[in-house]
Design a protein around this motif. Sequence first.
Motif, short mmCIF file in Angstrom:
data_model
loop_
_atom_site.label_atom_id
_atom_site.label_comp_id
_atom_site.label_asym_id
_atom_site.label_seq_id
_atom_site.Cartn_x
_atom_site.Cartn_y
_atom_site.Cartn_z
N UNK A 291 0.65 -1.28 0.01
CA UNK A 291 0.18 0.01 -0.13
C UNK A 291 0.80 1.29 0.17
N UNK A 292 2.07 1.17 0.41
CA UNK A 292 2.83 2.47 0.51
C UNK A 292 4.35 2.15 -0.22
N UNK A 293 5.23 3.37 -0.11
CA UNK A 293 6.49 3.05 -0.53
C UNK A 293 7.30 2.89 0.82
N UNK A 294 6.74 2.97 1.88
CA UNK A 294 7.54 2.78 3.13
C UNK A 294 6.48 2.02 4.16
N UNK A 295 6.87 0.81 4.44
CA UNK A 295 6.32 0.18 6.04
C UNK A 295 7.15 0.31 7.14
N UNK A 296 6.60 1.09 7.91
CA UNK A 296 7.14 1.16 9.13
C UNK A 296 6.47 0.31 10.32
N UNK A 297 7.27 -0.49 10.75
CA UNK A 297 6.80 -1.62 11.67
C UNK A 297 7.70 -1.71 13.02
#
Length: 556
Positions: A291-297
């Motif tokens: 869904x995005x250019x960056x996934x922050x987990x």
Amino acid sequence: MLTDIEIAQSVKLKPIREIGEKLGLAEDELEFYGKYKAKISESAIKRLEDRPDGKLILVTAINPTPAGEGKTTTTAGLGQAMAKIGKNAVIALREPSLGPVFGIKGGAAGGGYAQVLPMEDINLHFTGDMHAITSANNLCCAMLDNHLQQGNPLGIDPRRILIKRCLDMNDRALRNVIVGLGGKINGVPREDNFIITVASEVMAILCLARDTADLKKRLGDILIAYDYEGKPVYARDIKAEGAMAALLRDAINPNLVQTIEGTPAIMHGGPFANIAHGCNSVRATKLALKLADYCITEAGFGSDLGAEKFMDIKCRMAGLAPDCVVVVATVRALKYNGGVPKAELSAENVEALKKGIVNLKAHVENMHKFGVPVVVAINRFGTDTDAELKVIDDCCKELGVNYALSEVFGKGGEGGMELARTVCGVIDREKSNFAPIYPDGTTVEEKIEAVAGKIYGAAGVTFTNQAVKSLKEIKVLGGDKMPVCIAKTQYSLSDDPALLGRPTGFTVTIRDLKLSSGAGFVVAYAGDIMTMPGLPKVPAAEKIDVDDDAVIHGLF
């Protein structure tokens, strides 16, 4: 100064439909839980399967202290800051457990002006996932006891029942109980135990399952007992997996919410990192990457727990590879590691900081061992002095890592722009060469020794007689091929919570092991770690209330 809940209640939330639209999700791909929460449907997950992945950023931290580190706050703030610098990012977090909410740790929705909302819902019942997991776990337990009551055709040995009942609450009185009392009509008397829901294998399975079919198979593979001949009995043998999967039909789908600044956040699953694998669901993380250019987990507690398990269990099973790791620390927490009492952490103490900063060094060096670029985020407090920040600067230069000061708690996304630019710059410049800390094909003992030696810094590992016995049974059942999930204290790199900083020369004691055959890993219990926490002397629950207008107060 406003409390976290007062800040949260002052924010005008966007309808979750708008947050979904921002991500390109159609309205019929969302299942609404009121105006501000929704589950993302299986149809959306399947539609996005062929879309390229964004970059994966893992947020972890030093060992937690009473001073607080702000890992989830940093995660939420970094997502908000990404939007401020024009980047398309989605946050992927775990769901909070009610145990810490009413106990001592607090919630897991961030803090200050870097929160995920609606924080009251998230920290309490949310969309009911925790209750569904609890019910599915306890249904299996009820069916097992009913099997004993109805003649026990499988010959299950009541003394060797492995599955435990669970409850999403800290309740030490339920650690050891007797069930089936009151005569023949009430069942077969036996010893039993409760664990907290987030430590149950059903929670781990939900977080690692690819889809409903995989979920049901994993549920059926749960090792629940042994029979009188010493043969294994699985959940499928008592025909429990179908009904368990039915209870989890909705819970398997990730939840969509938002930050204070409207950044999309996907929250799903919530295993603790000290007694479980400490990561949100594979489905949520993979969806965020689409869904995005960056996934922050983020992964729970320090990097020795959540991040290690993220790398060695979740990434291994799901085929994920992080592009960057953010290690969160505070000057205050590092001074605590240097021996400063909590009451004196606001005063400048450069020498104590120099002594305690070895804990930060250990976590940064550990993350580099996985071949992933690292950024240090210093969650800044007003009491931090220039002399203390100079120690941080010198340390990061020595380690060869970039760092940034973060003020997202007080300033929201604006306070994390330096961190966001630093993270993006590192991802652009440095290539990740991710590899787990131990390869496939090693024995359980070798895996435990690898984690204890390379990550904890232990001089060796000792296995008790009970652990040796359990290990033999696990190997017979094929568990030797699985990764390990070490349950140990979060407060130290060792298995002794009193050993702060960067202890050396210690030995890790494995007192027992358990095969989580449905989840696909072996749990190794180190030290005195317990799977059902207790409440503190003054639980947070004493300060939580709801007024006549149904407004909640005292929730942080």
